[in-house]
Design an enzyme around this catalytic site. Structure first.
Site, PDB file in Angstrom:
ATOM      1  N   ASP A 166      35.315  43.856  34.909  1.00 13.14           N
ATOM      2  CA  ASP A 166      34.957  44.731  36.028  1.00 13.14           C
ATOM      3  C   ASP A 166      35.776  44.400  37.277  1.00 13.14           C
ATOM      4  OD1 ASP A 166      33.596  46.749  37.300  1.00 13.14           O
ATOM      5  OD2 ASP A 166      31.802  45.566  37.719  1.00 13.14           O
ATOM      6  N   TRP A 192      40.012  46.235  43.180  1.00 15.70           N
ATOM      7  CA  TRP A 192      41.312  45.565  43.304  1.00 15.70           C
ATOM      8  C   TRP A 192      42.348  46.553  43.854  1.00 15.70           C
ATOM      9  CZ3 TRP A 192      46.262  46.226  41.529  1.00 15.70           C
ATOM     10  CH2 TRP A 192      47.115  45.117  41.584  1.00 15.70           C
ATOM     11  N   ARG A 201      42.998  54.079  41.864  1.00 19.00           N
ATOM     12  CA  ARG A 201      42.201  53.239  40.954  1.00 19.00           C
ATOM     13  C   ARG A 201      42.926  52.945  39.645  1.00 19.00           C
ATOM     14  NH1 ARG A 201      36.788  52.713  41.825  1.00 19.00           N
ATOM     15  NH2 ARG A 201      36.471  52.547  39.583  1.00 19.00           N
ATOM     16  N   HIS A 225      43.453  49.699  36.867  1.00 13.26           N
ATOM     17  CA  HIS A 225      43.204  49.699  35.420  1.00 13.26           C
ATOM     18  C   HIS A 225      44.446  49.224  34.662  1.00 13.26           C
ATOM     19  CE1 HIS A 225      39.368  51.489  36.060  1.00 13.26           C
ATOM     20  NE2 HIS A 225      39.817  52.672  36.417  1.00 13.26           N
ATOM     21  N   LEU A 281      42.429  35.959  15.261  1.00 11.82           N
ATOM     22  CA  LEU A 281      41.408  36.413  16.216  1.00 11.82           C
ATOM     23  C   LEU A 281      40.901  37.823  15.886  1.00 11.82           C
ATOM     24  CD1 LEU A 281      40.090  36.056  19.176  1.00 11.82           C
ATOM     25  CD2 LEU A 281      42.055  37.386  19.949  1.00 11.82           C
TER      26      LEU A 281
HETATM   27  C1  IPE Z   1      30.800  48.105  33.293  1.00 13.08           C
HETATM   28  O1  IPE Z   1      31.321  48.248  34.569  1.00 13.08           O
HETATM   29  C2  IPE Z   1      31.679  48.791  32.299  1.00 13.08           C
HETATM   30  C3  IPE Z   1      32.984  48.191  32.053  1.00 13.08           C
HETATM   31  C4  IPE Z   1      33.465  47.115  32.612  1.00 13.08           C
HETATM   32  C5  IPE Z   1      33.793  48.856  31.061  1.00 13.08           C
HETATM   33  P1  IPE Z   1      30.828  49.403  35.549  1.00 13.08           P
HETATM   34  O2  IPE Z   1      31.656  49.266  36.759  1.00 13.08           O
HETATM   35  O3  IPE Z   1      30.822  50.697  34.851  1.00 13.08           O
HETATM   36  O4  IPE Z   1      29.318  48.979  35.821  1.00 13.08           O
HETATM   37  P2  IPE Z   1      28.381  49.274  37.061  1.00 13.08           P
HETATM   38  O5  IPE Z   1      28.428  50.731  37.328  1.00 13.08           O
HETATM   39  O6  IPE Z   1      28.894  48.481  38.218  1.00 13.08           O
HETATM   40  O7  IPE Z   1      27.030  48.786  36.631  1.00 13.08           O
HETATM   41  C1  IPE Z   2      36.161  48.227  35.273  1.00 11.73           C
HETATM   42  O1  IPE Z   2      36.584  48.407  36.581  1.00 11.73           O
HETATM   43  C2  IPE Z   2      36.873  49.125  34.295  1.00 11.73           C
HETATM   44  C3  IPE Z   2      36.060  50.267  33.829  1.00 11.73           C
HETATM   45  C4  IPE Z   2      34.802  50.441  34.065  1.00 11.73           C
HETATM   46  C5  IPE Z   2      36.756  51.276  33.040  1.00 11.73           C
HETATM   47  P1  IPE Z   2      35.909  49.488  37.537  1.00 11.73           P
HETATM   48  O2  IPE Z   2      36.653  50.765  37.396  1.00 11.73           O
HETATM   49  O3  IPE Z   2      34.459  49.556  37.285  1.00 11.73           O
HETATM   50  O4  IPE Z   2      36.219  48.828  38.939  1.00 11.73           O
HETATM   51  P2  IPE Z   2      35.253  48.768  40.201  1.00 11.73           P
HETATM   52  O5  IPE Z   2      33.937  48.220  39.732  1.00 11.73           O
HETATM   53  O6  IPE Z   2      35.138  50.149  40.724  1.00 11.73           O
HETATM   54  O7  IPE Z   2      35.942  47.837  41.130  1.00 11.73           O
HETATM   55 MG    MG Z   3      32.894  48.564  38.060  1.00 14.10          MG
END
Ligand code: IPE
Ligand code: IPE
Ligand code: MG
Length: 228
Positions: free
Chosen positions: A12, A17, A25, A29, A123
């Protein structure tokens, strides 16, 4: 050092970042994918048996169409790009989640990649895509019912065979980015996992951070409800 057999990671913080750098965004990723490469390689070297990565949750499809489409595209290109290298590293690949909701080209590439890597012995890399822990449990119930499993024969062991990970429970669960929640990732399989939360955003996570999590895991006293 005791290396956890099965590590699961909620990757997450990609969006935050990117936001910190005033970037879209998707750049976060993409940077996150570089970290996945490093972590997969490192897990192979230190002898982790299974690495399960949360790539896309059941709820992530509620994000903007733009982000979801870009994430699918990224997933597809990474799968195609990395499969040969994963094969060279002797990695087995397993994709878990409701893949039927993915674009058809993603489904096809996912199936092909899993088939190509099926006989590897290193793995096991599990990618959770369009995955939800609640979906997994409901799906397992449906399959058990379809198989005619009776109430008397149903127990924890029998039930877990119908889950995506079957009986491969998680030893260490890591979540990056400072959030301390499960967000509908593995539920059943983390019943006795050790939890490790770090404030580091996923694109800044690295092998050293993983080693720190493993060090912390080594300090834990896993009692499983017993008394030592
Ligand atoms: C959880 O992160 C899902 C992944 C890392 C793929 P999210 O960013 O979706 O979770 P919430 O919304 O903060 O709970
Ligand atoms: C996790 O990063 C990746 C996915 C959920 C696909 P986020 O996209 O949730 O990043 P934040 O939480 O908005 O920083
Ligand atoms: Mg997130």
């Amino acid at each position: 050092m005791n290396i956890p057999k099965h590590i699961a990671i909620i990757m997450d913080g990609n969006g935050r970042w990117a936001k910190k750098r005033k970037l879209p965004r998707i750049v976060g990723h993409k940077k996150g994918v570089d970290v996945v490469r490093e972590i997969v390689k490192h897990c192979g070297i230190i002898g982790v048996e299974t690495l399960t990565l949360f790539a896309f949750s059941s709820e992530n499809k509620n994000r903007s169409n733009e982000e979801v489409t870009l994430l699918f595209k990224l997933f597809l290109s990474v799968l195609k790009q990395e499969v040969e290298k994963l094969n060279k590293y002797n990695v087995q690949l397993k994709i878990i989640g409701e893949l039927s909701l993915f674009p058809i080209d993603v489904q096809k590439t996912a199936t092909e990649a899993q088939t190509l890597l099926a006989n590897n012995t290193g793995l096991t890399l599990v990618i959770a895509a369009n995955y939800g822990g609640q979906w997994d449990i409901i799906n397992a119930c449906k399959q058990a019912i379809t198989d005619g499993v009776s109430a008397t024969e149903l127990n924890e062991e029998k039930f877990s065979q119908y889950l995506s990970l079957q009986n491969n429970t998680v030893d260490l669960l890591i979540r990056s980015s400072g959030e301390q929640r499960i967000s509908n990732f593995l539920l059943w399989d983390i019943a006795y996992s050790e939890l490790h939360f770090t404030d580091t955003l996923w694109p800044d996570f690295d092998a050293e951070e993983l080693d720190k999590a493993i060090e912390s895991f080594n300090q834990r006293d896993r009692r499983y409800g017993g008394i030592k």
